[in-house]
Design an enzyme around this catalytic site. Structure first.
Site, PDB file in Angstrom:
ATOM      1  N   PHE A   1       0.862  -1.199   0.000  1.00 34.00           N
ATOM      2  CA  PHE A   1       0.000   0.000   0.000  1.00 34.00           C
ATOM      3  C   PHE A   1       0.888   1.236   0.000  1.00 34.00           C
ATOM      4  O   PHE A   1       0.757   2.135   0.805  1.00 34.00           O
ATOM      5  CB  PHE A   1      -0.950  -0.028   1.202  1.00 34.00           C
TER       6      PHE A   1
ATOM      7  N   ALA B   1       2.872   3.946  -3.032  1.00 34.66           N
ATOM      8  CA  ALA B   1       2.342   4.879  -4.045  1.00 34.66           C
ATOM      9  C   ALA B   1       1.371   4.180  -4.998  1.00 34.66           C
ATOM     10  O   ALA B   1       0.272   4.684  -5.255  1.00 34.66           O
ATOM     11  CB  ALA B   1       3.513   5.486  -4.831  1.00 34.66           C
TER      12      ALA B   1
ATOM     13  N   GLU C   1       0.167  -5.158 -16.755  1.00 31.23           N
ATOM     14  CA  GLU C   1       0.300  -3.902 -17.506  1.00 31.23           C
ATOM     15  C   GLU C   1       1.169  -2.895 -16.766  1.00 31.23           C
ATOM     16  O   GLU C   1       1.965  -2.168 -17.370  1.00 31.23           O
ATOM     17  CB  GLU C   1      -1.101  -3.296 -17.741  1.00 31.23           C
TER      18      GLU C   1
ATOM     19  N   VAL D   1       5.385  -2.328 -17.137  1.00 29.95           N
ATOM     20  CA  VAL D   1       6.117  -1.624 -18.201  1.00 29.95           C
ATOM     21  C   VAL D   1       5.336  -0.355 -18.569  1.00 29.95           C
ATOM     22  O   VAL D   1       4.178  -0.430 -18.969  1.00 29.95           O
ATOM     23  CB  VAL D   1       6.280  -2.510 -19.459  1.00 29.95           C
TER      24      VAL D   1
ATOM     25  N   GLY E   1       7.235  10.080  -6.345  1.00 29.19           N
ATOM     26  CA  GLY E   1       6.778   8.680  -6.381  1.00 29.19           C
ATOM     27  C   GLY E   1       7.196   7.936  -7.632  1.00 29.19           C
ATOM     28  O   GLY E   1       6.659   6.872  -7.923  1.00 29.19           O
TER      29      GLY E   1
ATOM     30  N   GLU F   1      11.967   3.738  -7.413  1.00 28.57           N
ATOM     31  CA  GLU F   1      11.745   2.526  -6.629  1.00 28.57           C
ATOM     32  C   GLU F   1      12.075   2.817  -5.166  1.00 28.57           C
ATOM     33  O   GLU F   1      12.749   3.803  -4.857  1.00 28.57           O
ATOM     34  CB  GLU F   1      12.662   1.401  -7.123  1.00 28.57           C
TER      35      GLU F   1
ATOM     36  N   ASP G   1      16.062  -1.408 -13.312  1.00 28.05           N
ATOM     37  CA  ASP G   1      14.610  -1.331 -13.508  1.00 28.05           C
ATOM     38  C   ASP G   1      14.268  -1.415 -15.002  1.00 28.05           C
ATOM     39  O   ASP G   1      13.388  -2.177 -15.410  1.00 28.05           O
ATOM     40  CB  ASP G   1      14.075  -0.019 -12.895  1.00 28.05           C
TER      41      ASP G   1
ATOM     42  N   LYS H   1      12.279  -4.453 -17.173  1.00 27.31           N
ATOM     43  CA  LYS H   1      11.194  -4.233 -18.151  1.00 27.31           C
ATOM     44  C   LYS H   1      11.561  -4.839 -19.509  1.00 27.31           C
ATOM     45  O   LYS H   1      10.706  -5.403 -20.190  1.00 27.31           O
ATOM     46  CB  LYS H   1      10.910  -2.737 -18.260  1.00 27.31           C
TER      47      LYS H   1
ATOM     48  N   GLY I   1       4.525   6.932 -11.596  1.00 23.41           N
ATOM     49  CA  GLY I   1       3.638   7.832 -10.867  1.00 23.41           C
ATOM     50  C   GLY I   1       2.510   7.064 -10.198  1.00 23.41           C
ATOM     51  O   GLY I   1       2.179   5.944 -10.577  1.00 23.41           O
TER      52      GLY I   1
HETATM   53  N1  HSE Z   1      10.854   3.344 -10.793  1.00 22.81           N
HETATM   54  C1  HSE Z   1      10.126   3.109 -11.984  1.00 22.81           C
HETATM   55  C2  HSE Z   1      10.454   4.205 -12.995  1.00 22.81           C
HETATM   56  C3  HSE Z   1       8.664   3.081 -11.675  1.00 22.81           C
HETATM   57  O1  HSE Z   1      11.051   5.210 -12.595  1.00 22.81           O
HETATM   58  O2  HSE Z   1      10.153   4.054 -14.161  1.00 22.81           O
HETATM   59  C4  HSE Z   1       7.809   2.606 -12.791  1.00 22.81           C
HETATM   60  O3  HSE Z   1       8.093   1.272 -13.123  1.00 22.81           O
END
Ligand code: HSE
Length: 338
Positions: free
Chosen positions: A8, A10, A151, A154, A208, A211, A222, A226, A319
């Site tokens: 719980f 962002a 979804e 990515v 937000g 990570e 990250d 993806k 976000g």
């Molecule tokens: N930390 C990731 C980014 C969040 O900045 O893209 C979304 O996956």
């Protein structure tokens, strides 16, 4: 639809806000309604109520950092963990929105397997299980006639997976290339306007985008996760992190960004996925490249297809509401399909 929500932060709160705000509209226009019956968190506590939790209360109590103030109402359980909720509760769908672990995928991976074993559909914002164990989760879901959707993993709620898996289902997708990390794109864009790396990272965290541990963003992991998700889902690959060459933006200085700008170029962290591998690296792109103008936390992806040539999608990459929306889109897709 009864939901268990793991995490719980962002994303989970963004999803809850959307559900609260849009419930009348979703019910009237799409006959869609969902109750969050369980919430599991690392630091705020856990709550389970078979009739659904009060979302406004959830959001208020979460703001104080704890569910302690959530009002008692029989038969509310505060002592159930994720496993209790999955095994003993009455939910239809598990939403996994806890922090991503790209080393092991845990504890989310085990929770997702348990949910499928117990007959729950799974919807993930957590990238770990999808990047690391896509094939076996997919196989288990299919064997049980359950849905696995991701979804949010990515480009947040920008419909990358819906586009690739539904709208482009009849095409062969040969490769994917894009800006897949909002935090680093935000940092690079802010550095172009004179902000320091540290200030821009702090802002990305406050907004937000980053990570829980932002090292995963700035070191490129990250975006690599993806890339793996795309390779697994679009090409049926069984690649691992070791098959990708990964470089982040930590060595890009304000001076590098400035020099690129002066020669009419911009640094972008580019992720590429092909059936046999992929890479993540900062690249100096000319202004003629469509990805160069994608700024801030916005992401973009170009899918190279056999029938349509290149198809490019640009939209939110991170976000609270932007990622929360992806969970809603997946739930609505499950509702349409069942
Ligand atoms: N930390 C990731 C980014 C969040 O900045 O893209 C979304 O996956």
């Amino acid at each position: 639809m009864k939901l268990i929500l793991i995490g719980f932060g962002a994303v989970g709160q963004g999803f809850a806000e959307i559900l609260l705000e849009k419930c009348a509209d979703l019910s009237a226009r799409h006959q869609f309604s969902a109750d969050i019956v369980g919430v599991v968190t690392a630091s705020k506590g856990n709550l389970y109520h078979p009739d659904g939790l009060d979302i406004a209360h959830l959001l208020r109590t979460a703001a104080t950092g704890s569910f302690m103030d959530y009002p008692e109402s029989e038969p509310l359980r505060r002592d159930w963990d994720a496993s209790d909720m999955i095994r003993r509760g009455s939910a239809h769908v598990l939403l996994e929105a806890s922090p991503t672990n790209l080393q092991t995928g845990q504890p989310a991976l085990a929770t997702c397997h348990l949910a499928l074993d117990q007959g729950l559909h799974i919807v993930l914002a957590n990238k770990g299980p999808v990047a690391l164990d896509y094939a076996s989760l997919r196989e288990k879901a299919a064997a049980a006639g359950l849905h696995m959707r991701y979804e949010a993993t990515v480009m947040a709620g920008t419909p990358t997976m819906h586009l690739a898996e539904d709208a482009l289902a009849g095409c062969e997708i040969r490769s994917a290339r894009g800006i897949l990390n909002g935090t680093t794109n935000y940092i690079l864009t802010q550095m172009e306007s004179g902000m320091t790396y540290a200030e821009a990272l702090a802002q990305a965290q406050a907004l937000g985008y980053a990570e829980t541990d932002p090292a995963g963003d700035v070191e490129g992991w990250d975006a690599a996760g993806k890339g793996l998700i795309l390779a697994n889902a679009l090409f049926g690959s069984s690649l691992t992190m070791h098959d990708l060459d990964v470089t982040g933006i930590t060595d890009i200085s304000s001076r590098d960004v400035d020099q690129a700008r002066q020669s009419g170029q911009r640094y972008k962290l580019i992720a590429e996925a092909r059936p046999d591998g992929g890479a993540v690296s900062p690249q100096r792109l000319p202004l003629s490249d469509p990805l160069t103008s994608v700024g801030g936390s916005t992401n973009a992806i170009t899918l190279d297809t056999d029938l349509l040539g290149r198809v490019t999608l640009i939209g939110a990459g991170a976000g609270k509401l932007e990622t929360g929306y992806a969970l809603l889109a997946d739930l609505m897709a499950i509702q349409r399909a069942t």
